[in-house]
Scaffold this motif. Structure first.
Motif, PDB file in Angstrom:
ATOM      1  N   SER A 204       0.847  -1.183   0.000  1.00 54.74           N
ATOM      2  CA  SER A 204       0.000   0.000   0.000  1.00 54.74           C
ATOM      3  C   SER A 204       0.883   1.233   0.000  1.00 54.74           C
ATOM      4  O   SER A 204       1.759   1.374   0.848  1.00 54.74           O
ATOM      5  CB  SER A 204      -0.902  -0.018   1.245  1.00 54.74           C
ATOM      6  N   GLU A 205       0.634   2.142  -0.963  1.00 51.47           N
ATOM      7  CA  GLU A 205       1.408   3.387  -0.994  1.00 51.47           C
ATOM      8  C   GLU A 205       1.196   4.184   0.280  1.00 51.47           C
ATOM      9  O   GLU A 205       2.118   4.791   0.823  1.00 51.47           O
ATOM     10  CB  GLU A 205       0.986   4.222  -2.203  1.00 51.47           C
ATOM     11  N   LEU A 206      -0.027   4.152   0.772  1.00 48.38           N
ATOM     12  CA  LEU A 206      -0.344   4.866   2.003  1.00 48.38           C
ATOM     13  C   LEU A 206       0.397   4.261   3.185  1.00 48.38           C
ATOM     14  O   LEU A 206       1.012   4.972   3.988  1.00 48.38           O
ATOM     15  CB  LEU A 206      -1.856   4.826   2.238  1.00 48.38           C
ATOM     16  N   ARG A 207       0.342   2.928   3.284  1.00 46.29           N
ATOM     17  CA  ARG A 207       1.013   2.257   4.391  1.00 46.29           C
ATOM     18  C   ARG A 207       2.532   2.443   4.308  1.00 46.29           C
ATOM     19  O   ARG A 207       3.193   2.694   5.313  1.00 46.29           O
ATOM     20  CB  ARG A 207       0.671   0.762   4.348  1.00 46.29           C
ATOM     21  N   ASN A 208       3.079   2.337   3.101  1.00 47.03           N
ATOM     22  CA  ASN A 208       4.516   2.552   2.929  1.00 47.03           C
ATOM     23  C   ASN A 208       4.899   3.973   3.319  1.00 47.03           C
ATOM     24  O   ASN A 208       5.968   4.210   3.893  1.00 47.03           O
ATOM     25  CB  ASN A 208       4.923   2.277   1.478  1.00 47.03           C
ATOM     26  N   LEU A 290      -7.997   1.525  -5.800  1.00 45.07           N
ATOM     27  CA  LEU A 290      -9.011   1.918  -6.773  1.00 45.07           C
ATOM     28  C   LEU A 290      -9.206   3.438  -6.776  1.00 45.07           C
ATOM     29  O   LEU A 290      -9.567   4.022  -7.797  1.00 45.07           O
ATOM     30  CB  LEU A 290     -10.337   1.217  -6.489  1.00 45.07           C
ATOM     31  N   ALA A 291      -8.937   4.079  -5.641  1.00 48.92           N
ATOM     32  CA  ALA A 291      -9.047   5.539  -5.593  1.00 48.92           C
ATOM     33  C   ALA A 291      -7.959   6.208  -6.433  1.00 48.92           C
ATOM     34  O   ALA A 291      -8.113   7.348  -6.853  1.00 48.92           O
ATOM     35  CB  ALA A 291      -8.946   6.019  -4.145  1.00 48.92           C
ATOM     36  N   ARG A 292      -6.865   5.487  -6.682  1.00 45.06           N
ATOM     37  CA  ARG A 292      -5.766   6.048  -7.477  1.00 45.06           C
ATOM     38  C   ARG A 292      -5.860   5.657  -8.954  1.00 45.06           C
ATOM     39  O   ARG A 292      -5.064   6.120  -9.767  1.00 45.06           O
ATOM     40  CB  ARG A 292      -4.418   5.560  -6.915  1.00 45.06           C
ATOM     41  N   VAL A 293      -6.807   4.797  -9.301  1.00 37.63           N
ATOM     42  CA  VAL A 293      -6.929   4.312 -10.677  1.00 37.63           C
ATOM     43  C   VAL A 293      -7.305   5.444 -11.623  1.00 37.63           C
ATOM     44  O   VAL A 293      -8.144   6.284 -11.297  1.00 37.63           O
ATOM     45  CB  VAL A 293      -7.972   3.175 -10.734  1.00 37.63           C
ATOM     46  N   ASP A 294      -6.667   5.487 -12.805  1.00 38.13           N
ATOM     47  CA  ASP A 294      -7.043   6.495 -13.802  1.00 38.13           C
ATOM     48  C   ASP A 294      -7.521   5.864 -15.110  1.00 38.13           C
ATOM     49  O   ASP A 294      -7.918   6.572 -16.026  1.00 38.13           O
ATOM     50  CB  ASP A 294      -5.887   7.465 -14.069  1.00 38.13           C
ATOM     51  N   PRO A 655      -0.799  11.908  -5.775  1.00 33.34           N
ATOM     52  CA  PRO A 655       0.436  11.169  -5.488  1.00 33.34           C
ATOM     53  C   PRO A 655       1.344  11.966  -4.553  1.00 33.34           C
ATOM     54  O   PRO A 655       1.109  13.139  -4.284  1.00 33.34           O
ATOM     55  CB  PRO A 655       1.072  11.023  -6.879  1.00 33.34           C
ATOM     56  N   GLY A 656       2.395  11.315  -4.062  1.00 28.26           N
ATOM     57  CA  GLY A 656       3.377  11.998  -3.220  1.00 28.26           C
ATOM     58  C   GLY A 656       2.889  12.209  -1.802  1.00 28.26           C
ATOM     59  O   GLY A 656       3.029  13.298  -1.238  1.00 28.26           O
ATOM     60  N   VAL A 782       3.351  26.483  -3.480  1.00 30.04           N
ATOM     61  CA  VAL A 782       4.509  25.635  -3.803  1.00 30.04           C
ATOM     62  C   VAL A 782       4.064  24.317  -4.418  1.00 30.04           C
ATOM     63  O   VAL A 782       4.655  23.830  -5.393  1.00 30.04           O
ATOM     64  CB  VAL A 782       5.350  25.378  -2.525  1.00 30.04           C
ATOM     65  N   LEU A 783       2.995  23.717  -3.863  1.00 34.79           N
ATOM     66  CA  LEU A 783       2.519  22.419  -4.351  1.00 34.79           C
ATOM     67  C   LEU A 783       1.597  22.562  -5.572  1.00 34.79           C
ATOM     68  O   LEU A 783       1.195  21.558  -6.159  1.00 34.79           O
ATOM     69  CB  LEU A 783       1.759  21.689  -3.233  1.00 34.79           C
TER      70      LEU A 783
END
Length: 791
Positions: A204-208, A290-294, A655-656, A782-783
């Protein structure tokens, strides 16, 4: 082709094997048991740290300063309750959605749960069936098995009597039966399947991201903690009780006690919420993924259209006995697909011919058939595959398909259907027109994805014109392509996929290649499907979504199973993922800000203590006792973080994660830490000051910390809705009440009676709040994010 010979076990033989433990005892899910959940939530590293500090405080005799020990109970209880809820939901859904093999016993054949299979059971097989235990083939009729999920071998393998089949593989064509030779944990894929179905947060990107943040915090904690212990115990010359309490007061807020807990809770609640919509989450990060799927690759049949079909028309071409032929073909198909089931429903009077050879339907060939001796060789399948696409009959079929209908050709062949050169030369006999109902919720779902800038690619094995027509009725715009014209070269395939929207006549291996091509362009790809021809693509997509009514093989490899077959559930899954990602980002901002200002404050106080040894200045006691940091966390972090982690949130996932959280939390933490330290320095009157003055200095520092921390909360809660404003207002009001009540002042060791010191502290806190507000706007610039105060 072999005939049925094995009769299966008797009830007594089954009972004997159960008594001997020869059962398929692999758990349906590798979820943690209740005892493991309790141990996992109680015996954590954070609970251990807080537990040791709690015992140290109790040794001083100050029970009230040990109030932070309640965090151990709260963290454990909340974690246990939420994970048990998620486990209960998942276990119930897993039972509903699990593949049930058809087991033949002397008492009859019936579907059983995989755990009810015993050694030597006879298990019947058909297209799309998952092989649940290892075994030996006893009967076969054109049986072909795909073992790619185990061996990586892409081509289906023909199975003959006596061949071995392995658990974890699935049937792509034909039918048969096999005897279970290895069950339970002895089966080839048992361990792999057990690992694959774990209720887990891995990958998981979130968990990582959370883990990276925790590593960063650890790097700060160790030196800051050691420095604090040294300065508070050995440089302040304070009473040991007081020095220990100040040391613990510095260490406790450094520990991000709720960060991992809130992440786990957000995921677990997501599982429960989706479970209420009959959505089984086989792998927890799928909610986030699935929330990140494009890009969503959707199969037409069973996804955009309903599974059921009906024969709407029969166009006879040359012969008059086509109804009899269709009835016989349908009657001879022991495991009919949706098309053949519709034909069997329409034509129920077979002439009673005996088949001399059969050819099962395969997604790769697009046809099936039977040979009936003197009655001829009959095939049924895609007109543009069995005939020259330029022939009049194929063109007529194309015109009918342009209306969104499925068209099958019934034809006679000059070769037996089991001939290596089959189907040979096909003479058209009739066109069978099948009607499918478009799912009533499909259009709204596609419109939702379009509004969220998620591209939808319709990938189907049906005729391209027919698929394009269905897509058009749903408002999906874009070019249609016949997949037989797709380039094989990956780069060219990726370019084609960017250009076209709808694809027909797609083979299973092409579906997989299309997923890979999209991923090569940096897309996060979701694949939806229900058939055996979707399995490879489902497995390799970033997120695989299977329909509950689909094949057991497709359900087994998918991360998400829509048990009620509603394509419209996908937007809710996307929304749940966004809620998890967005809310955890908010919560992480709060916890990381607290850790940063706690570490910074401890380092500043420790440096002041060290400098006193060299310059002869008065050493600084840490401003707070444990009870002070405990009440500071109540309404600036703990309760608000819990509410925010479960709140609705429809913002798109960005992302990020780590960069965004660090960019927000580090500056805010620095502002709060420096403001608190300055306020304490101004109010601090040296070690010779009395207990009242020391308490007033600590109170002043706490006021500054609370004012600036509450503004961090007000920023994190944006964009505002009424309840978010109420959350911030109630949190601030709670501290006003605590500081106003004499009983609370005595209980929590507060003294705001010195109006001069209190006013200065309040002013510094407001300056800190102003700086945090300015930082929020600067960070947005900045972002590249548009800052909004109101939703």
């Amino acid at each position: 082709m072999t005939t049925m010979t094995a009769t299966g076990l008797t009830d007594a033989e089954v009972a004997q094997r159960v008594a001997e433990g020869k059962t398929n005892d692999v758990p349906t899910r590798a979820a943690r048991s209740v005892s493991e959940i309790v141990r996992g939530n109680v015996f954590t590293r954070i609970n251990a740290i807080l537990g040791v500090l709690f015992l140290i405080v109790l040794s001083t005799g100050s029970v009230i300063n040990g109030a932070f020990g309640l965090l151990i109970i709260a963290n454990s209880a909340i974690g246990i309750i939420q994970e048990l809820r998620a486990k209960q939901t998942l276990d119930k859904l897993a039972i509903v959605g699990q593949a049930k093999p058809k087991v033949r016993r002397q008492s009859g054949s019936k579907p059983l749960a995989p755990s009810e299979v015993v050694l030597d059971d006879i298990i019947e097989l058909g297209p799309g069936d998952q092989i649940v235990v290892d075994g030996e083939v006893l009967e076969e009729a054109n049986l072909e098995v795909d073992e790619s999920l185990l061996t990586g071998e892409a081509d289906p393998i023909v199975k003959r009597v006596g061949d071995t089949v392995m658990s974890g593989s699935f049937v792509v064509a034909g039918s048969g039966a096999y005897r279970a030779t290895k069950v339970g944990r002895e089966a080839y894929a048992a361990k792999l399947a057990e690992e694959a179905s774990k209720f887990t947060l891995v990958k998981s990107e979130l968990r990582n991201g959370i883990n990276k943040i925790l590593q960063f915090i650890t790097y700060l904690l160790v030196p800051a903690g050691l420095l604090t212990i040294y300065t508070q115990l050995f440089t302040t010359r304070a009473d040991w009780h007081d020095a220990i309490l100040r040391m613990v007061g510095a260490l406790v807020p450094m520990v991000p006690e709720g960060l991992v807990l809130m992440t786990s809770i957000a995921f677990a609640v997501g599982v429960v919420r989706l479970g209420q919509r009959q959505c089984l989450v086989n792998e927890l990060p799928a909610i986030e993924g699935l929330a990140r799927v494009d890009v969503v690759c959707a199969d037409k049949t069973g996804t955009l259209t309903e599974n059921g079909m009906r024969v709407s028309d029969l166009k006879t071409l040359e012969r008059s006995d086509v109804a009899e032929v269709l009835a016989q073909l349908a009657a001879d198909d022991a495991r009919p697909n949706a098309s053949m089931a519709a034909i069997g429903e329409a034509y129920r009077m077979p002439p009673g011919w005996t088949a001399t050879a059969t050819a099962p339907f395969k997604s790769a060939t697009k046809w099936s058939g039977s040979s009936y001796g003197e009655h001829g060789n009959w095939v049924i399948g895609a007109p543009d595959v069995l005939l020259d696409p330029a022939s009049p009959v194929a063109e007529e079929a194309e015109q009918i398909g342009a209306q969104g209908l499925r068209v099958l050709l019934l034809g006679s062949s000059d070769l037996p259907v089991d001939d290596a050169r089959a189907p040979g030369t096909v003479t058209p006999a009739a066109l069978v027109v099948l009607e499918q109902r478009v799912r009533p919720d499909a259009r709204d779902t596609l419109e939702y994805f379009a509004s969220q800038h998620v591209a939808v690619k319709v990938i189907s094995g049906d005729n391209a014109v027919s698929v394009g027509a269905v897509a058009a009725t749903l408002g999906l715009h874009g070019e249609t392509m016949d997949a037989r014209r797709l380039p094989d070269e990956p780069e060219q395939l990726a370019e084609t996929l960017e250009e076209y929207t709808t694809f027909g006549r797609v083979r299973p291996d092409q579906k997989r290649a299309m997923v890979h091509a999209l991923q090569s362009r940096g897309h996060n790809v979701a694949m939806t499907g229900d058939g055996v021809n979707d399995v490879l693509a489902l497995k390799d997509a970033d997120i695989g979504v299977a329909m509950g009514s689909g094949s057991s093989a497709s359900r087994a490899v998918a991360q998400i199973v829509l048990l009620d077959n509603k394509f419209a559930t996908l937007p809710y899954v996307v929304g749940e993922g966004r809620r998890v990602i967005g809310n955890i980002e908010r919560v992480s901002n709060l916890f990381l800000t607290k850790t940063v200002y706690s570490v910074l404050l401890a380092i500043l106080v420790a440096c002041a203590g060290l400098s006193s040894r060299f310059f002869g200045t008065d050493p600084l006691l840490f401003p707070f006792q444990p009870i002070h940091v405990t009440i500071a966390a109540w309404f600036t972090i703990g309760i608000p973080a819990f509410i925010l982690s479960l709140a609705p949130n429809t913002e798109r996932a960005h992302p990020g994660f780590v960069r965004r959280v660090m960019t927000a939390a580090l500056p805010s933490g620095l502002v709060v830490g420096i403001a608190t330290f300055v306020s304490y320095l101004i109010a601090y009157q040296g070690r010779e000051a009395g207990e009242t003055e020391q308490m007033q200095a600590s109170t002043a520092a706490l006021i500054t910390l609370l004012v600036s921390s509450l503004w961090v909360l007000s920023v994190v809660a944006r964009p505002y809705e009424w309840w978010r404003i109420a959350l911030v207002a109630v949190s601030g009001l709670a501290y006003v009440v605590i500081f106003s009540l004499p009983l609370a002042q005595r209980l929590f060791m507060l003294d705001p009676s010195n109006l001069g010191v209190t006013s200065v502290a309040l002013g510094i806190g407001l300056i800190g709040a102003l700086l945090i507000e300015l930082l929020w706007w600067v960070q947005g610039a900045v972002l590249g994010e548009r800052r909004r105060l109101w939703r």
